[in-house]
Design a protein around this motif. Structure first.
Motif, mmCIF file in Angstrom:
data_model
loop_
_atom_site.group_PDB
_atom_site.id
_atom_site.type_symbol
_atom_site.label_atom_id
_atom_site.label_comp_id
_atom_site.label_asym_id
_atom_site.label_seq_id
_atom_site.Cartn_x
_atom_site.Cartn_y
_atom_site.Cartn_z
ATOM 1 N N ARG A 1 -6.268 -14.399 -7.740
ATOM 2 C CA ARG A 1 -5.060 -14.724 -6.987
ATOM 3 C C ARG A 1 -5.311 -15.971 -6.145
ATOM 4 N NH1 ARG A 1 -7.869 -10.638 -4.671
ATOM 5 N NH2 ARG A 1 -7.939 -10.378 -2.396
ATOM 6 N N GLU B 1 4.825 -5.223 -0.732
ATOM 7 C CA GLU B 1 4.461 -5.861 -2.005
ATOM 8 C C GLU B 1 3.683 -7.156 -1.781
ATOM 9 O OE1 GLU B 1 8.920 -6.783 -1.304
ATOM 10 O OE2 GLU B 1 7.509 -5.106 -1.038
ATOM 11 N N ILE B 2 3.960 -7.851 -0.671
ATOM 12 C CA ILE B 2 3.219 -9.068 -0.350
ATOM 13 C C ILE B 2 1.805 -8.714 0.116
ATOM 14 C CG2 ILE B 2 3.068 -11.025 1.249
ATOM 15 C CD1 ILE B 2 6.078 -11.220 1.160
ATOM 16 N N THR C 1 0.094 -6.003 -0.710
ATOM 17 C CA THR C 1 -0.691 -5.514 -1.846
ATOM 18 C C THR C 1 -1.175 -6.669 -2.713
ATOM 19 O OG1 THR C 1 1.338 -5.170 -3.155
ATOM 20 C CG2 THR C 1 0.498 -3.291 -1.925
ATOM 21 N N ASP C 2 -0.344 -7.695 -2.890
ATOM 22 C CA ASP C 2 -0.757 -8.855 -3.690
ATOM 23 C C ASP C 2 -1.823 -9.679 -2.965
ATOM 24 O OD1 ASP C 2 0.967 -8.152 -5.696
ATOM 25 O OD2 ASP C 2 2.533 -9.591 -5.150
ATOM 26 N N ARG C 3 -1.584 -9.959 -1.703
ATOM 27 C CA ARG C 3 -2.501 -10.822 -0.951
ATOM 28 C C ARG C 3 -3.877 -10.184 -0.802
ATOM 29 N NH1 ARG C 3 -2.409 -15.113 2.651
ATOM 30 N NH2 ARG C 3 -3.763 -15.017 4.474
ATOM 31 N N ASN D 1 -5.016 -7.477 -2.642
ATOM 32 C CA ASN D 1 -5.471 -6.832 -3.869
ATOM 33 C C ASN D 1 -5.744 -5.347 -3.651
ATOM 34 O OD1 ASN D 1 -8.268 -6.692 -6.037
ATOM 35 N ND2 ASN D 1 -6.184 -7.006 -6.711
ATOM 36 N N SER E 1 -3.668 -1.398 -4.203
ATOM 37 C CA SER E 1 -2.509 -0.712 -4.759
ATOM 38 C C SER E 1 -1.688 -0.078 -3.650
ATOM 39 C CB SER E 1 -2.948 0.362 -5.749
ATOM 40 O OG SER E 1 -3.575 1.435 -5.071
#
Length: 344
Positions: A202, A308-309, A311-313, A315, A317
């Motif tokens: 990412r 959701e931001i 969890t993405d930033r 890594n 779940s």
């Protein structure tokens, strides 16, 4: 004691076990196993158990109580958490199964190690670095050790919420000061695997201030070295890419409250044994790199950053986020939902 058993000292049995597990475990997992079993060795030494053949269920019960009270780990009267105790005992059970297989203990000894029951909500409430303490630490380091390696380690762990292994995986070329951002890549073939493999790839946005700190660190304080694979690591020692141990040591050192405030345990910093860098992790109020990650993620959520931001930033779940990182109260969550709906 069964006549079929063959005498074996506890420390020697642990070495045999670790050698047996080495091909199948990562270096980090093997290190964790060794750390947990060292406590068992210490217990055996205190109890004068020189031969595993003599181990009994009563000994295992005493070890469980001994470990729960924090013995063998420098925790003293504070003891260890149920999560820590459970992980120690779970490792011991696997070790005893191996020991039974080589005729060092009686068959079934594994089942005599009772694991504590842990409520999922209690398990999720592990220690974290609070936002106030993080702010105080970063302000202090920025004032007195600006753009030092310690400053970069602490700032990036808090600002990004990444794992320790991700921090040491960065190369200089992964930093784009113009964006500004950091590219995180899974490179197991050259010594920097990420926990979730390629799924952890990412691009992480970096605030302008911390981008300046990184630029100044690279320009003035980063050692001009390459690692064993010819890569130019971002976080360095004089020998190359910084390993996990000094990163942990840095975090434990700076998260001792007395580094930026008064000691909450009424200790005199001049006499406190935990002021020794090698014993900083034993301070009851110091925090691990994962404690910084947990605190950083909690701050993002409390600031209203959409899950959701986060969890993405970071890594992580959604399920793991809810169980292990989100330490907001239900009322805090409700207020954030209210603000979101009012702004919609």
């Amino acid at each position: 004691m069964s006549e079929d058993l063959e005498p074996l000292p506890p420390a020697e049995a642990v070495n045999l076990y670790l050698s047996h597990r080495e091909p199948e475990l990562s270096e980090k997992s093997l290190e964790n196993q060794r750390y947990r079993l060292n406590s068992f060795i210490s217990f055996c030494q205190e109890e004068n158990i020189e031969n595993l053949n003599a181990l009994t269920g009563r000994d295992l019960h005493r070890y469980r109580v001994w470990r729960r009270n924090g013995e063998g780990d420098g925790y003293g009267d504070d003891g260890v958490s149920k999560t820590t105790l459970r992980s120690n005992l779970a490792t011991l059970r696997v070790f005893l199964e191996f020991a039974a297989g080589i005729d060092a203990v009686e068959q079934g000894m594994r089942e005599r190690v009772l694991l504590p029951e842990i409520d999922p909500e209690e398990e999720a409430k592990d220690e974290k670095l609070s936002e106030d303490r993080a702010k105080a630490i970063l302000e202090h380091v920025e004032q007195f050790q600006y753009a030092s390696r310690d400053h970069v380690i602490l700032a990036l762990l808090w600002h990004t919420g990444i794992r320790l292994g991700s921090l040491r995986a960065f190369d200089v070329s992964d930093f784009d000061p113009d964006a500004p951002c950091l590219e995180l890549r899974h490179r197991p073939e050259s010594g920097t695997p990420l926990k979730n493999g390629k799924a952890a790839h990412r691009t992480i946005a970096v605030g302008e201030h911390y981008a300046e700190v990184l630029q100044d660190y690279v320009a003035h304080n980063r050692h001009e070295v390459t690692d064993d694979y010819g890569r130019e690591p971002l976080i360095t020692s004089e020998q190359g890419r910084l390993t996990e141990t000094p990163i942990r040591r840095t975090v434990y050192q700076w998260t001792r409250p007395c580094m930026v405030a008064d000691c909450p345990h009424d200790e005199d910093p001049n006499d406190c044994p935990y002021m020794n860098r090698d014993r900083a992790s034993e301070c009851p109020s110091s925090r691990s790199p994962h404690g910084i990650r947990r605190g950083a993620i909690t701050k993002h959520l409390r600031d209203g950053t959409p899950e959701e931001i986060v969890t993405d930033r970071c890594n992580v779940s959604s399920d793991v986020l809810d169980q292990h990182y989100d330490q907001r109260t239900e009322r805090e969550k409700m207020e954030l939902r209210r603000e979101f709906l009012q702004d919609a």
